[in-house]
Design a protein around this motif. Structure first.
Motif, PDB file in Angstrom:
ATOM      1  N   TYR A  39       3.287  35.522  30.558  1.00 43.73           N
ATOM      2  CA  TYR A  39       4.677  35.311  30.979  1.00 43.73           C
ATOM      3  C   TYR A  39       5.399  36.644  31.092  1.00 43.73           C
ATOM      4  CZ  TYR A  39       9.656  34.220  30.286  1.00 43.73           C
ATOM      5  OH  TYR A  39      11.011  34.165  30.380  1.00 43.73           O
ATOM      6  N   THR A  40       5.185  37.521  30.103  1.00 43.09           N
ATOM      7  CA  THR A  40       5.871  38.815  30.098  1.00 43.09           C
ATOM      8  C   THR A  40       5.511  39.615  31.351  1.00 43.09           C
ATOM      9  OG1 THR A  40       5.854  38.797  27.693  1.00 43.09           O
ATOM     10  CG2 THR A  40       6.212  40.928  28.742  1.00 43.09           C
ATOM     11  N   GLU A  41       4.218  39.605  31.699  1.00 44.00           N
ATOM     12  CA  GLU A  41       3.821  40.316  32.908  1.00 44.00           C
ATOM     13  C   GLU A  41       4.415  39.635  34.150  1.00 44.00           C
ATOM     14  OE1 GLU A  41      -0.392  40.718  33.551  1.00 44.00           O
ATOM     15  OE2 GLU A  41      -0.059  41.636  35.524  1.00 44.00           O
ATOM     16  N   ASN A  72       7.866  40.778  34.584  1.00 46.71           N
ATOM     17  CA  ASN A  72       7.880  42.143  35.131  1.00 46.71           C
ATOM     18  C   ASN A  72       7.587  42.154  36.620  1.00 46.71           C
ATOM     19  OD1 ASN A  72       8.517  43.422  32.781  1.00 46.71           O
ATOM     20  ND2 ASN A  72       6.388  43.694  32.119  1.00 46.71           N
ATOM     21  N   ARG A  73       6.565  41.396  37.009  1.00 47.27           N
ATOM     22  CA  ARG A  73       6.188  41.386  38.435  1.00 47.27           C
ATOM     23  C   ARG A  73       7.313  40.817  39.295  1.00 47.27           C
ATOM     24  NH1 ARG A  73       0.308  41.717  38.763  1.00 47.27           N
ATOM     25  NH2 ARG A  73       0.446  41.406  41.006  1.00 47.27           N
ATOM     26  N   LEU A  74       7.977  39.783  38.798  1.00 47.95           N
ATOM     27  CA  LEU A  74       9.079  39.190  39.566  1.00 47.95           C
ATOM     28  C   LEU A  74      10.234  40.171  39.685  1.00 47.95           C
ATOM     29  CD1 LEU A  74       9.070  35.582  38.056  1.00 47.95           C
ATOM     30  CD2 LEU A  74       8.514  36.177  40.422  1.00 47.95           C
ATOM     31  N   GLN A  75      10.507  40.878  38.577  1.00 45.55           N
ATOM     32  CA  GLN A  75      11.619  41.835  38.603  1.00 45.55           C
ATOM     33  C   GLN A  75      11.321  43.006  39.528  1.00 45.55           C
ATOM     34  OE1 GLN A  75      12.010  42.437  34.345  1.00 45.55           O
ATOM     35  NE2 GLN A  75      13.862  41.169  34.262  1.00 45.55           N
ATOM     36  N   ARG A  76      10.036  43.385  39.582  1.00 42.30           N
ATOM     37  CA  ARG A  76       9.653  44.524  40.436  1.00 42.30           C
ATOM     38  C   ARG A  76       9.496  44.121  41.902  1.00 42.30           C
ATOM     39  NH1 ARG A  76       4.554  46.270  38.974  1.00 42.30           N
ATOM     40  NH2 ARG A  76       4.413  45.217  36.976  1.00 42.30           N
ATOM     41  N   SER A  77       9.534  42.815  42.180  1.00 44.30           N
ATOM     42  CA  SER A  77       9.218  42.351  43.530  1.00 44.30           C
ATOM     43  C   SER A  77      10.276  42.764  44.549  1.00 44.30           C
ATOM     44  CB  SER A  77       9.089  40.827  43.539  1.00 44.30           C
ATOM     45  OG  SER A  77      10.369  40.245  43.357  1.00 44.30           O
ATOM     46  N   ARG A 137      12.699  41.057  45.329  1.00 45.34           N
ATOM     47  CA  ARG A 137      13.239  39.836  45.952  1.00 45.34           C
ATOM     48  C   ARG A 137      14.461  39.382  45.191  1.00 45.34           C
ATOM     49  NH1 ARG A 137      10.503  35.166  48.923  1.00 45.34           N
ATOM     50  NH2 ARG A 137      11.718  33.830  47.547  1.00 45.34           N
ATOM     51  N   SER A 138      15.453  38.864  45.906  1.00 43.45           N
ATOM     52  CA  SER A 138      16.564  38.294  45.145  1.00 43.45           C
ATOM     53  C   SER A 138      16.374  36.781  45.082  1.00 43.45           C
ATOM     54  CB  SER A 138      17.900  38.652  45.794  1.00 43.45           C
ATOM     55  OG  SER A 138      18.016  38.004  47.030  1.00 43.45           O
ATOM     56  N   PHE A 139      16.324  36.284  43.848  1.00 45.29           N
ATOM     57  CA  PHE A 139      16.125  34.862  43.631  1.00 45.29           C
ATOM     58  C   PHE A 139      17.468  34.190  43.359  1.00 45.29           C
ATOM     59  CE2 PHE A 139      12.105  36.848  42.325  1.00 45.29           C
ATOM     60  CZ  PHE A 139      11.211  36.114  43.087  1.00 45.29           C
ATOM     61  N   GLU A 140      17.505  32.902  43.624  1.00 40.14           N
ATOM     62  CA  GLU A 140      18.725  32.142  43.332  1.00 40.14           C
ATOM     63  C   GLU A 140      19.025  32.197  41.833  1.00 40.14           C
ATOM     64  OE1 GLU A 140      20.354  27.605  43.528  1.00 40.14           O
ATOM     65  OE2 GLU A 140      18.526  28.059  44.638  1.00 40.14           O
ATOM     66  N   PHE A 141      17.950  31.987  41.013  1.00 36.60           N
ATOM     67  CA  PHE A 141      18.093  32.091  39.568  1.00 36.60           C
ATOM     68  C   PHE A 141      17.607  33.472  39.133  1.00 36.60           C
ATOM     69  CE2 PHE A 141      17.704  27.613  40.453  1.00 36.60           C
ATOM     70  CZ  PHE A 141      18.636  27.013  39.618  1.00 36.60           C
ATOM     71  N   PRO A 142      18.469  34.263  38.507  1.00 33.30           N
ATOM     72  CA  PRO A 142      18.065  35.612  38.104  1.00 33.30           C
ATOM     73  C   PRO A 142      16.908  35.575  37.101  1.00 33.30           C
ATOM     74  CG  PRO A 142      20.292  35.088  37.313  1.00 33.30           C
ATOM     75  CD  PRO A 142      19.844  33.946  38.145  1.00 33.30           C
ATOM     76  N   VAL A 143      16.092  36.632  37.126  1.00 37.27           N
ATOM     77  CA  VAL A 143      14.903  36.677  36.282  1.00 37.27           C
ATOM     78  C   VAL A 143      15.162  37.569  35.074  1.00 37.27           C
ATOM     79  CG1 VAL A 143      12.470  37.315  36.222  1.00 37.27           C
ATOM     80  CG2 VAL A 143      13.467  36.462  38.352  1.00 37.27           C
ATOM     81  N   ALA A 144      14.941  37.022  33.880  1.00 33.68           N
ATOM     82  CA  ALA A 144      15.058  37.839  32.665  1.00 33.68           C
ATOM     83  C   ALA A 144      14.116  37.271  31.625  1.00 33.68           C
ATOM     84  CB  ALA A 144      16.489  37.823  32.145  1.00 33.68           C
ATOM     85  N   TRP A 145      13.568  38.152  30.772  1.00 33.81           N
ATOM     86  CA  TRP A 145      12.664  37.692  29.734  1.00 33.81           C
ATOM     87  C   TRP A 145      13.382  36.668  28.859  1.00 33.81           C
ATOM     88  CZ3 TRP A 145      11.261  36.652  24.820  1.00 33.81           C
ATOM     89  CH2 TRP A 145       9.880  36.574  24.539  1.00 33.81           C
ATOM     90  N   GLY A 146      12.762  35.529  28.641  1.00 35.35           N
ATOM     91  CA  GLY A 146      13.396  34.501  27.808  1.00 35.35           C
ATOM     92  C   GLY A 146      13.846  33.299  28.613  1.00 35.35           C
ATOM     93  N   CYS A 147      14.016  33.467  29.931  1.00 38.70           N
ATOM     94  CA  CYS A 147      14.456  32.305  30.712  1.00 38.70           C
ATOM     95  C   CYS A 147      13.242  31.558  31.264  1.00 38.70           C
ATOM     96  CB  CYS A 147      15.401  32.719  31.832  1.00 38.70           C
ATOM     97  SG  CYS A 147      14.620  33.696  33.086  1.00 38.70           S
ATOM     98  N   ASP A 148      13.457  30.284  31.485  1.00 36.96           N
ATOM     99  CA  ASP A 148      12.393  29.436  32.002  1.00 36.96           C
ATOM    100  C   ASP A 148      12.114  29.826  33.450  1.00 36.96           C
ATOM    101  OD1 ASP A 148      10.510  27.528  31.767  1.00 36.96           O
ATOM    102  OD2 ASP A 148      11.886  25.838  31.522  1.00 36.96           O
ATOM    103  N   LEU A 149      10.849  29.756  33.851  1.00 39.39           N
ATOM    104  CA  LEU A 149      10.539  30.046  35.249  1.00 39.39           C
ATOM    105  C   LEU A 149      11.002  28.876  36.109  1.00 39.39           C
ATOM    106  CD1 LEU A 149       6.937  31.567  35.028  1.00 39.39           C
ATOM    107  CD2 LEU A 149       9.120  32.763  35.244  1.00 39.39           C
ATOM    108  N   GLN A 150      11.754  29.165  37.140  1.00 48.91           N
ATOM    109  CA  GLN A 150      12.185  28.133  38.076  1.00 48.91           C
ATOM    110  C   GLN A 150      11.125  27.969  39.154  1.00 48.91           C
ATOM    111  OE1 GLN A 150      15.011  26.406  37.562  1.00 48.91           O
ATOM    112  NE2 GLN A 150      15.320  27.627  35.715  1.00 48.91           N
ATOM    113  N   GLU A 204      11.237  28.369  42.272  1.00 50.61           N
ATOM    114  CA  GLU A 204      11.178  29.487  43.235  1.00 50.61           C
ATOM    115  C   GLU A 204      10.362  30.661  42.663  1.00 50.61           C
ATOM    116  OE1 GLU A 204      14.877  31.522  43.926  1.00 50.61           O
ATOM    117  OE2 GLU A 204      15.629  31.131  41.905  1.00 50.61           O
ATOM    118  N   HIS A 205      10.478  30.881  41.350  1.00 49.25           N
ATOM    119  CA  HIS A 205       9.700  31.963  40.730  1.00 49.25           C
ATOM    120  C   HIS A 205       8.216  31.597  40.708  1.00 49.25           C
ATOM    121  CE1 HIS A 205      13.666  32.222  38.283  1.00 49.25           C
ATOM    122  NE2 HIS A 205      13.759  32.981  39.371  1.00 49.25           N
TER     123      HIS A 205
END
Ligand code: 4AD
Ligand code: MG
Length: 467
Positions: free
Chosen positions: A314-316, A319-324, A326-339, A341-342
């Motif tokens: 999950y941690t990786e 990281n990969r989503l944050q480095r992508s 891409r702007s997602f509807e739901f912001p990506v941060a460690w601790g949040c559930d993957l939506q 779209e992610h």
């Protein structure tokens, strides 16, 4: 010759269409997909659900049934006795020259399936008739074969099939999405101090429809080592998406003496077995989906059947989503559930195939998942696949009594309601793991159908339980 029918006096259309030589007289029964009249001859396309293709019935002027055939409409149910002969026409090897036709059920021009093609959304409004269309015939034949494949896979590997209860007092996933089961008078329930007296209800406690057979499955795994469940599951979540049904089927294996890695291996073996099984045993129907629903389907399935799955923590993944970039509807941060779209981005864009995401933060996963040594994450895994997203959810289970009790406290779960579950950790606890595969999500993956409502015979979704 094997007629592939339990009735000696009848032939199934599938077997006839596969015949290698003329068989003389045959008797077939089914429903008419089309009726075509031309001068001195009537052509009927008869389908009995055994396969996608229909059998051409030719009724000539000299047939005793010529007049009867002239009055038949699309959708009628008939039996035909006739001679099986090579077909001079294109598109089929065989046809039947009709002798006697028996009409079991006539129809008229109000029969809704007159056109060749109908939208899936419209067909959902006539769920009692949609199995008589090509697409849904194919879907439900595949569903039946794949259900058999599930049992084959586990039975061949020594797993015990457990029928876990449908009515239960426990909310396994802890998400509070249970449908209530009660015989109390809804207008005037018994009350004590103003609160509903659930102990006076039928089962002596508050009960509902199961959201998962896992907890009961775990009990059986601590006796039989390897078990699986396969049954209906109910969730009262009000999410109107193309991937959520209120009633769906789930397959839940539970294996003793296993950690997360073994669990993922089982999930991958199972998944690839089922894909290969479909390619081998449902070929005609898959070709139909490949042609009309999803052009890349068979190629994708063949690739999946032959390639090892990828995995990342999950941690990786975060990281990969944050480095992508891409702007997602739901912001990506460690601790949040993957939506979703992610999940789709990870499996479709980053990996391009099935992907296990493992070791999620403990706060976003169920109480029973085993705490990792970092104290922050749990030994969870989700399998994500292109187009569908999450298709499997599973974990290694918390087998340590004290850790489990602490977690239940943190999740506000009353131990009194789950003493029976805790008992397995008191007496002969063992490391174990398991997962759940959503049967409908798997069927969406295998057929390319894009809505969960179109792979379950009679869908139940918010606002809809007709038929
Ligand atoms: O991830 P879930 O909620 O996991 C469990 O229920 C665990 N008790 C499984 C286990 O470890 N034994 O659900 C498992 C799978 C999901 O990945 C998804 O495929 C499917 O069940 N699923 C649904 N399918 C259709 N409609 C819904 N509302 C679904 N909810 C889950
Ligand atoms: Mg899940």
């Amino acid at each position: 010759m094997d007629r592939s029918d339990w009735r000696q006096d009848r032939w199934r259309v599938k077997r006839i269409l596969q015949a290698e030589q003329a068989q003389g007289e045959v008797f077939v029964q089914g429903w008419l997909r089309t009726v075509r009249r031309s001068k001195g001859v009537v052509f009927l396309a008869l389908n009995d659900g055994s396969c996608l293709d229909s059998l051409q019935i030719v009724v000539g002027e000299d047939s005793p049934s010529f007049q009867v055939a002239g009055e038949l409409g699309t959708g009628a149910c008939i039996g035909v006795r006739g001679m099986l002969v090579p077909s001079p026409g294109e598109g089929q090897n065989w046809e039947v020259q009709a002798g006697l036709i028996t009409v079991y059920g006539a129809t008229d021009e109000t029969f809704p399936l007159q056109k060749k093609r109908h939208g899936f959304e419209y067909l959902r409004t006539i769920a009692h008739l949609r199995p008589r269309t090509n697409a849904f015939g194919a879907v439900f034949r595949v569903r039946s074969r794949i259900a058999h494949a599930v049992h084959s896979f586990f039975q061949e590997r020594g797993f015990v099939y457990v029928q876990t209860p449908i009515i239960t007092a426990n909310d396994c996933e802890g998400a509070g999405e249970m449908f209530r089961v009660t015989t109390l008078d809804p207008e005037n329930p018994p009350r004590v101090d103003g609160r509903i007296a659930w102990h006076e209800d039928f089962f002596g406690s508050k009960t509902g429809l199961t959201v998962s057979g896992q907890l009961q499955g775990e009990l059986f795994a601590t006796a039989f080592t390897d078990i699986y469940t396969f049954g209906p599951t109910f969730r009262a979540e009000n999410s109107n998406t193309s991937r959520h049904a209120s009633e769906f089927w789930m397959i839940e294996p539970e294996i003793a003496f296993a950690d997360l890695a073994v669990n993922c291996q089982l999930a991958e073996d199972f998944f690839r077995f089922m894909v290969s099984y479909a390619l081998e045993h449902c070929r005609d129907d898959l070709e139909f989906f490949n042609k009309f629903i999803d052009n890349g389907l068979i190629e994708r399935l063949e690739k999946v059947a032959g390639t090892a799955f990828q995995s990342m923590s999950y941690t990786e993944a975060i990281n990969r989503l944050q480095r992508s970039g891409r702007s997602f509807e739901f912001p990506v941060a460690w601790g949040c559930d993957l939506q979703s779209e992610h999940e789709r981005y990870l499996t479709e864009q980053i990996v391009g195939g099935p992907l296990f995401v493992t070791d999620y933060p403990q706060g976003i996963k169920a109480f029973y998942m085993r705490r990792n040594d970092d104290g922050k994450t749990v030994a969870a895994m989700d399998l994500l696949v292109p187009k569908v997203g999450e298709i499997i959810g599973g974990s290694q289970r918390e087998e340590r009594l004290d850790v489990l009790q602490h977690k239940m406290e943190a999740f506000d779960i009353l131990p009194a309601s789950l003493e029976w579950y805790l008992d397995t950790r008191r007496w002969g606890s063992c490391p174990h793991a398991g997962f759940g595969l959503g049967f409908e999500r798997f069927l969406m993956y295998i057929t390319g159908m894009e809505n969960v409502r179109d792979v379950i015979p009679f869908p139940r979704t918010p606002g809809n339980a007709r038929f």
